[in-house]
Motif scaffolding. Structure first.
Motif, PDB file in Angstrom:
ATOM      1  N   ASN A  56      24.384-116.268  33.435  1.00  0.00           N
ATOM      2  CA  ASN A  56      23.775-116.116  34.759  1.00  0.00           C
ATOM      3  C   ASN A  56      22.905-114.876  34.934  1.00  0.00           C
ATOM      4  OD1 ASN A  56      25.058-118.480  35.896  1.00  0.00           O
ATOM      5  ND2 ASN A  56      26.974-117.330  35.826  1.00  0.00           N
ATOM      6  N   GLY A  57      23.107-113.876  34.084  1.00  0.00           N
ATOM      7  CA  GLY A  57      22.353-112.649  34.267  1.00  0.00           C
ATOM      8  C   GLY A  57      20.851-112.836  34.197  1.00  0.00           C
ATOM      9  N   ILE A  58      20.393-113.611  33.240  1.00  0.00           N
ATOM     10  CA  ILE A  58      18.961-113.795  33.002  1.00  0.00           C
ATOM     11  C   ILE A  58      18.285-114.534  34.154  1.00  0.00           C
ATOM     12  CG2 ILE A  58      19.131-116.007  31.790  1.00  0.00           C
ATOM     13  CD1 ILE A  58      16.981-112.993  30.703  1.00  0.00           C
ATOM     14  N   PHE A  59      19.049-115.301  34.933  1.00  0.00           N
ATOM     15  CA  PHE A  59      18.488-116.066  36.049  1.00  0.00           C
ATOM     16  C   PHE A  59      18.683-115.346  37.389  1.00  0.00           C
ATOM     17  CE2 PHE A  59      19.788-119.265  32.857  1.00  0.00           C
ATOM     18  CZ  PHE A  59      18.528-119.753  32.549  1.00  0.00           C
ATOM     19  N   SER A  60      19.075-114.086  37.342  1.00  0.00           N
ATOM     20  CA  SER A  60      19.364-113.324  38.551  1.00  0.00           C
ATOM     21  C   SER A  60      18.280-112.282  38.820  1.00  0.00           C
ATOM     22  CB  SER A  60      20.728-112.628  38.430  1.00  0.00           C
ATOM     23  OG  SER A  60      21.758-113.567  38.191  1.00  0.00           O
ATOM     24  N   ASP A  61      18.215-111.844  40.051  1.00  0.00           N
ATOM     25  CA  ASP A  61      17.325-110.734  40.407  1.00  0.00           C
ATOM     26  C   ASP A  61      17.991-109.393  40.121  1.00  0.00           C
ATOM     27  OD1 ASP A  61      15.104-112.277  41.725  1.00  0.00           O
ATOM     28  OD2 ASP A  61      16.779-112.936  42.958  1.00  0.00           O
ATOM     29  N   ARG A  90      39.569-108.642  23.589  1.00  0.00           N
ATOM     30  CA  ARG A  90      39.570-109.464  22.367  1.00  0.00           C
ATOM     31  C   ARG A  90      38.137-109.638  21.876  1.00  0.00           C
ATOM     32  NH1 ARG A  90      39.272-115.057  21.477  1.00  0.00           N
ATOM     33  NH2 ARG A  90      40.367-115.778  19.612  1.00  0.00           N
ATOM     34  N   MET A  91      37.901-109.370  20.611  1.00  0.00           N
ATOM     35  CA  MET A  91      36.559-109.393  20.017  1.00  0.00           C
ATOM     36  C   MET A  91      35.605-108.485  20.785  1.00  0.00           C
ATOM     37  SD  MET A  91      36.153-113.458  19.057  1.00  0.00           S
ATOM     38  CE  MET A  91      34.692-113.159  18.070  1.00  0.00           C
ATOM     39  N   GLY A  92      36.159-107.371  21.264  1.00  0.00           N
ATOM     40  CA  GLY A  92      35.424-106.488  22.154  1.00  0.00           C
ATOM     41  C   GLY A  92      34.220-105.817  21.538  1.00  0.00           C
ATOM     42  N   LEU A  93      34.314-105.438  20.260  1.00  0.00           N
ATOM     43  CA  LEU A  93      33.182-104.757  19.621  1.00  0.00           C
ATOM     44  C   LEU A  93      31.994-105.704  19.458  1.00  0.00           C
ATOM     45  CD1 LEU A  93      34.913-102.508  16.941  1.00  0.00           C
ATOM     46  CD2 LEU A  93      34.205-101.941  19.277  1.00  0.00           C
ATOM     47  N   LEU A  94      32.277-106.955  19.111  1.00  0.00           N
ATOM     48  CA  LEU A  94      31.209-107.951  18.989  1.00  0.00           C
ATOM     49  C   LEU A  94      30.593-108.205  20.373  1.00  0.00           C
ATOM     50  CD1 LEU A  94      29.568-110.047  17.439  1.00  0.00           C
ATOM     51  CD2 LEU A  94      31.465-111.675  17.797  1.00  0.00           C
ATOM     52  N   GLN A  95      31.443-108.370  21.385  1.00  0.00           N
ATOM     53  CA  GLN A  95      30.937-108.593  22.735  1.00  0.00           C
ATOM     54  C   GLN A  95      30.092-107.405  23.193  1.00  0.00           C
ATOM     55  OE1 GLN A  95      33.625-110.085  25.777  1.00  0.00           O
ATOM     56  NE2 GLN A  95      35.050-110.820  24.214  1.00  0.00           N
ATOM     57  N   THR A  96      30.532-106.192  22.853  1.00  0.00           N
ATOM     58  CA  THR A  96      29.792-104.997  23.250  1.00  0.00           C
ATOM     59  C   THR A  96      28.394-104.998  22.653  1.00  0.00           C
ATOM     60  OG1 THR A  96      31.814-103.668  23.466  1.00  0.00           O
ATOM     61  CG2 THR A  96      29.748-102.478  23.140  1.00  0.00           C
ATOM     62  N   ALA A  97      28.290-105.297  21.355  1.00  0.00           N
ATOM     63  CA  ALA A  97      26.989-105.321  20.683  1.00  0.00           C
ATOM     64  C   ALA A  97      26.063-106.352  21.330  1.00  0.00           C
ATOM     65  CB  ALA A  97      27.172-105.623  19.201  1.00  0.00           C
ATOM     66  N   ILE A  98      26.618-107.518  21.656  1.00  0.00           N
ATOM     67  CA  ILE A  98      25.810-108.582  22.274  1.00  0.00           C
ATOM     68  C   ILE A  98      25.361-108.172  23.669  1.00  0.00           C
ATOM     69  CG2 ILE A  98      25.869-110.957  23.138  1.00  0.00           C
ATOM     70  CD1 ILE A  98      27.796-111.601  20.826  1.00  0.00           C
ATOM     71  N   ILE A  99      26.292-107.617  24.456  1.00  0.00           N
ATOM     72  CA  ILE A  99      25.972-107.250  25.838  1.00  0.00           C
ATOM     73  C   ILE A  99      24.910-106.158  25.888  1.00  0.00           C
ATOM     74  CG2 ILE A  99      26.885-106.055  27.877  1.00  0.00           C
ATOM     75  CD1 ILE A  99      27.566-108.978  27.889  1.00  0.00           C
ATOM     76  N   LEU A 100      25.021-105.149  25.032  1.00  0.00           N
ATOM     77  CA  LEU A 100      24.044-104.062  25.065  1.00  0.00           C
ATOM     78  C   LEU A 100      22.650-104.572  24.693  1.00  0.00           C
ATOM     79  CD1 LEU A 100      25.968-100.986  23.604  1.00  0.00           C
ATOM     80  CD2 LEU A 100      25.860-101.870  25.945  1.00  0.00           C
ATOM     81  N   THR A 101      22.572-105.507  23.751  1.00  0.00           N
ATOM     82  CA  THR A 101      21.288-106.128  23.410  1.00  0.00           C
ATOM     83  C   THR A 101      20.779-106.969  24.574  1.00  0.00           C
ATOM     84  OG1 THR A 101      21.940-106.207  21.078  1.00  0.00           O
ATOM     85  CG2 THR A 101      20.098-107.621  21.761  1.00  0.00           C
ATOM     86  N   TYR A 102      21.698-107.689  25.193  1.00  0.00           N
ATOM     87  CA  TYR A 102      21.348-108.570  26.322  1.00  0.00           C
ATOM     88  C   TYR A 102      20.802-107.769  27.511  1.00  0.00           C
ATOM     89  CZ  TYR A 102      22.023-112.274  29.817  1.00  0.00           C
ATOM     90  OH  TYR A 102      21.838-113.228  30.813  1.00  0.00           O
ATOM     91  N   LEU A 103      21.409-106.617  27.777  1.00  0.00           N
ATOM     92  CA  LEU A 103      20.943-105.791  28.896  1.00  0.00           C
ATOM     93  C   LEU A 103      19.510-105.314  28.666  1.00  0.00           C
ATOM     94  CD1 LEU A 103      24.120-103.646  29.723  1.00  0.00           C
ATOM     95  CD2 LEU A 103      23.239-105.642  30.948  1.00  0.00           C
ATOM     96  N   LEU A 153      17.294-107.049  27.045  1.00  0.00           N
ATOM     97  CA  LEU A 153      16.493-108.242  27.344  1.00  0.00           C
ATOM     98  C   LEU A 153      16.285-108.385  28.852  1.00  0.00           C
ATOM     99  CD1 LEU A 153      15.140-110.952  26.593  1.00  0.00           C
ATOM    100  CD2 LEU A 153      17.427-111.991  26.634  1.00  0.00           C
ATOM    101  N   LEU A 154      17.348-108.121  29.633  1.00  0.00           N
ATOM    102  CA  LEU A 154      17.230-108.197  31.095  1.00  0.00           C
ATOM    103  C   LEU A 154      16.188-107.204  31.604  1.00  0.00           C
ATOM    104  CD1 LEU A 154      20.970-108.518  32.276  1.00  0.00           C
ATOM    105  CD2 LEU A 154      19.284-110.325  31.899  1.00  0.00           C
ATOM    106  N   LYS A 155      16.151-106.018  31.002  1.00  0.00           N
ATOM    107  CA  LYS A 155      15.156-105.021  31.404  1.00  0.00           C
ATOM    108  C   LYS A 155      13.743-105.552  31.158  1.00  0.00           C
ATOM    109  CE  LYS A 155      15.706-101.068  32.175  1.00  0.00           C
ATOM    110  NZ  LYS A 155      15.723-100.306  33.457  1.00  0.00           N
TER     111      LYS A 155
END
Length: 357
Positions: A59-64, A78-91, A93-95
């Protein structure tokens, strides 16, 4: 054209958009935040997800606007380091997609020591990446103030919930500690110290809230005969009775990590003096509203108790006014103001720190 633009509801994606049970606490912060934003004409998903990580990605990419809470705790999941790497890259992209990122920084550092360095890294990244940073206590541990917007922690209560002072009532509890009993709140360390302090060892101390089995066993081991321990979630009617019976409300939080506390604001219902560590929102409330007496270490609690023994009621009207001004609806309004800021316009309560020469 202007009316059409003003009628548009900006879409907000809130992290973590999951139930209190999945969050692991009874903290209603996300529920109140969603309601406040909805009442301020934001489009907010009224439903919760089973997975906060996937919900943000979907939902982040479709939000204001993306509103982030407690994301520094992600590495310990659980699988926090992988999620962290993905989220930081994703943020990032949002920028690029011009989605506004607002980080609500609740703590100076993560309360958990697991993957602590990674948690600190996330906070440093967010300090650079976020468009705005909302804090509920000025002692936030961020040097760059240009993005910071200070808002006192919103209140779950209204002015009419404040209990009028009853001068003739004699409190049967000297010090009340309440709320979820978690290690970062320092209750165990306080109990260990209280047994060594001549006055604290005699005071009637009441501690009520839910605790994990291991932590609860430790609390029982170190509680003196003057201490009552109740391992249960406190219903509103029972909490009101505890407030009426108490002389002071005590917070023993670890000041290295804490910025703010919803329990602090909810404690104003009692209209009783609060004794708390010299940090974050406790310091703000001591300096600006004078509802709190501060200590640097546990040895200062007993002197504060003596000094305020007959001065434990707060000013009823001042407490009512503070609660009215710091409602959840008001926070939603401030976020609306913040999200519409133009370059060069600074909110009135944005923190000002002089630039270094």
């Amino acid at each position: 054209m202007i009316s059409l633009i003003s009628a548009k509801r900006n879409k907000v994606c809130i992290y973590p958009n999951i139930s209190r049970k999945l969050i692991g606490s009874n903290n209603p912060y996300i529920d109140h935040l969603k309601e406040a934003l909805d009442k301020n004409d934001f489009e907010v998903d009224p439903h919760t997800s089973d997975n906060a990580f996937l919900d943000l990605l979907r939902n982040g990419i479709f939000s204001d606007i993306v509103l982030l809470n407690w994301i520094e705790n992600l590495p310990s999941r659980r699988m926090g380091l992988l999620q962290t790497a993905i989220i930081l890259t994703y943020l990032q992209l949002l920028k690029i997609c011009r989605v506004k990122i607002i980080w609500i920084k609740h703590n100076k550092v993560s309360h958990t020591r697991k993957w602590f360095a990674f948690s600190k890294g996330i906070q440093r990244f967010l300090a650079r990446c976020a468009d705005h940073i909302i804090i509920h206590g000025r002692d936030a541990g961020i040097a760059d103030s240009r993005k910071i917007f200070f808002l006192p922690h919103p209140s779950n209560i209204g002015p009419d919930d404040i209990l009028p002072p009853v001068q003739e009532a004699t409190p049967s509890i000297d010090l009340l500690i309440w709320g979820s009993l978690l290690p970062y709140k320092g209750v165990l360390e306080f109990l260990r110290y209280a047994k060594t302090d001549p006055l604290l060892a005699r005071l009637r101390i009441h501690i009520a809230g839910r605790a994990a089995p291991d932590y609860w066993n430790q609390l029982q081991t170190h509680a003196g005969g003057n201490t009552t321990l109740v391992n249960a979630y406190i219903e509103e009617k029972d909490l009101e009775q505890l407030f009426k019976k108490s002389r002071f409300i005590l917070f023993t939080y670890n000041k290295q990590s804490v910025i703010s506390s919803g329990v602090l604001v909810d404690s104003l219902v009692a209209c009783k003096r609060i004794i708390a560590p010299d940090c974050g929102a406790f310091r703000d409330m001591a300096e600006q509203q004078q509802f709190v007496s501060l200590f640097d270490n546990f040895s200062e609690i007993a002197p504060l108790y003596r000094a305020n023994y007959n001065n434990f009621h707060l000013n009823y009207q001042e407490v009512r006014e503070f609660v009215a001004q710091n409602s959840w609806y008001s926070m939603g309004t401030k976020i609306k103001e913040l999200s519409g800021l133009k370059t060069g316009i600074r909110p009135s309560n944005q923190i000002e720190i002089p630039e270094m020469p």
